[in-house]
Design a protein around this motif. Structure first.
Motif, PDB file in Angstrom:
ATOM      1  N   ARG A 172      29.493 -13.972  -2.740  1.00  0.00           N
ATOM      2  CA  ARG A 172      28.222 -14.309  -2.093  1.00  0.00           C
ATOM      3  C   ARG A 172      28.110 -15.825  -1.930  1.00  0.00           C
ATOM      4  NH1 ARG A 172      24.620 -12.534  -5.654  1.00  0.00           N
ATOM      5  NH2 ARG A 172      24.890 -10.389  -4.962  1.00  0.00           N
ATOM      6  N   LEU A 220      34.876 -10.061   7.176  1.00  0.00           N
ATOM      7  CA  LEU A 220      33.897  -8.974   7.220  1.00  0.00           C
ATOM      8  C   LEU A 220      33.923  -8.371   8.619  1.00  0.00           C
ATOM      9  CD1 LEU A 220      31.012 -10.746   5.293  1.00  0.00           C
ATOM     10  CD2 LEU A 220      32.494  -8.913   4.443  1.00  0.00           C
ATOM     11  N   SER A 278      30.471 -20.570   3.874  1.00  0.00           N
ATOM     12  CA  SER A 278      31.187 -20.350   5.130  1.00  0.00           C
ATOM     13  C   SER A 278      30.267 -20.059   6.303  1.00  0.00           C
ATOM     14  CB  SER A 278      32.180 -19.195   4.975  1.00  0.00           C
ATOM     15  OG  SER A 278      33.133 -19.506   4.002  1.00  0.00           O
ATOM     16  N   ALA A 279      29.013 -19.753   6.035  1.00  0.00           N
ATOM     17  CA  ALA A 279      28.090 -19.359   7.104  1.00  0.00           C
ATOM     18  C   ALA A 279      27.800 -20.491   8.068  1.00  0.00           C
ATOM     19  CB  ALA A 279      26.797 -18.847   6.488  1.00  0.00           C
ATOM     20  N   TYR A 320      37.823 -15.455   4.779  1.00  0.00           N
ATOM     21  CA  TYR A 320      37.537 -15.691   3.364  1.00  0.00           C
ATOM     22  C   TYR A 320      38.799 -15.816   2.516  1.00  0.00           C
ATOM     23  CZ  TYR A 320      32.866 -14.672   4.869  1.00  0.00           C
ATOM     24  OH  TYR A 320      31.672 -14.720   5.545  1.00  0.00           O
ATOM     25  N   GLU A 332      30.607 -17.980  -1.720  1.00  0.00           N
ATOM     26  CA  GLU A 332      31.552 -18.382  -0.668  1.00  0.00           C
ATOM     27  C   GLU A 332      31.026 -18.028   0.717  1.00  0.00           C
ATOM     28  OE1 GLU A 332      34.875 -20.117   1.024  1.00  0.00           O
ATOM     29  OE2 GLU A 332      34.081 -20.265  -1.003  1.00  0.00           O
ATOM     30  N   ARG A 333      30.399 -16.904   0.824  1.00  0.00           N
ATOM     31  CA  ARG A 333      29.809 -16.491   2.104  1.00  0.00           C
ATOM     32  C   ARG A 333      28.748 -17.466   2.572  1.00  0.00           C
ATOM     33  NH1 ARG A 333      27.749 -10.378   3.301  1.00  0.00           N
ATOM     34  NH2 ARG A 333      27.434 -10.927   5.458  1.00  0.00           N
ATOM     35  N   ASN A 334      27.933 -17.927   1.648  1.00  0.00           N
ATOM     36  CA  ASN A 334      26.900 -18.900   1.978  1.00  0.00           C
ATOM     37  C   ASN A 334      27.497 -20.228   2.428  1.00  0.00           C
ATOM     38  OD1 ASN A 334      24.837 -17.094   1.409  1.00  0.00           O
ATOM     39  ND2 ASN A 334      24.643 -17.766  -0.722  1.00  0.00           N
ATOM     40  N   PRO A 351      35.247  -8.377   2.169  1.00  0.00           N
ATOM     41  CA  PRO A 351      36.130  -8.548   3.320  1.00  0.00           C
ATOM     42  C   PRO A 351      37.319  -7.586   3.275  1.00  0.00           C
ATOM     43  CG  PRO A 351      36.454 -10.332   1.761  1.00  0.00           C
ATOM     44  CD  PRO A 351      35.332  -9.479   1.228  1.00  0.00           C
TER      45      PRO A 351
END
Length: 135
Positions: free
Chosen positions: A128, A55, A134-135, A41, A130-132, A63
């Protein structure tokens, strides 16, 4: 960007990376699963080493940074929306500041990480998102 853990032991780190003040000793065991792939991240450079924010196995909502020698890069492509920024050290001129490569909300805001760790709503929402992506 994605990396795969190849070690979770401080014993595998190069000598310049070790620093007992940060808990980075040869005896340190990191909460990483060897062989697992992790989304990155943010990237920074400290002590002549890249550090990846990811994470880990503790299931924290934010992270944590880890030295790059613990990983191999499995996908080195950087997201097109990431930016690079440098923040000068505000406390003294004789210390180097920090560089960060990440999504703009983090890279452009020196207080973003602290706000994320503290659970501040706008920082949590940006992470959140960015996490979506990068998933």
């Amino acid at each position: 960007m994605k990396v795969q853990a190849i070690s979770n032991s401080g014993g595998q780190l190069p000598l310049p990376t070790l620093d007992s003040r940060w808990g980075l000793t040869r005896e340190k065991i990191f909460p990483l699963s060897i062989g697992k792939e992790y989304a990155v991240y943010a990237i920074t450079a400290v002590k002549d080493v890249f550090w990846y924010y990811l994470l880990d196995e503790r299931d924290l909502p934010h992270p944590v940074w880890y030295p790059s020698p613990l990983f191999r890069v499995s996908d080195g492509s950087l997201p097109a929306h990431w930016v690079v920024n440098y923040t000068a050290n505000a406390t003294t001129q004789d210390r180097v500041g920090s560089s960060l490569i990440s999504f703009k909300e983090w890279a452009n805001d020196p207080s973003f990480y602290e706000r994320l760790v503290e659970g501040e709503a706008s920082a949590v929402a940006a992470f959140r998102n960015e996490r979506n992506i990068s998933a």
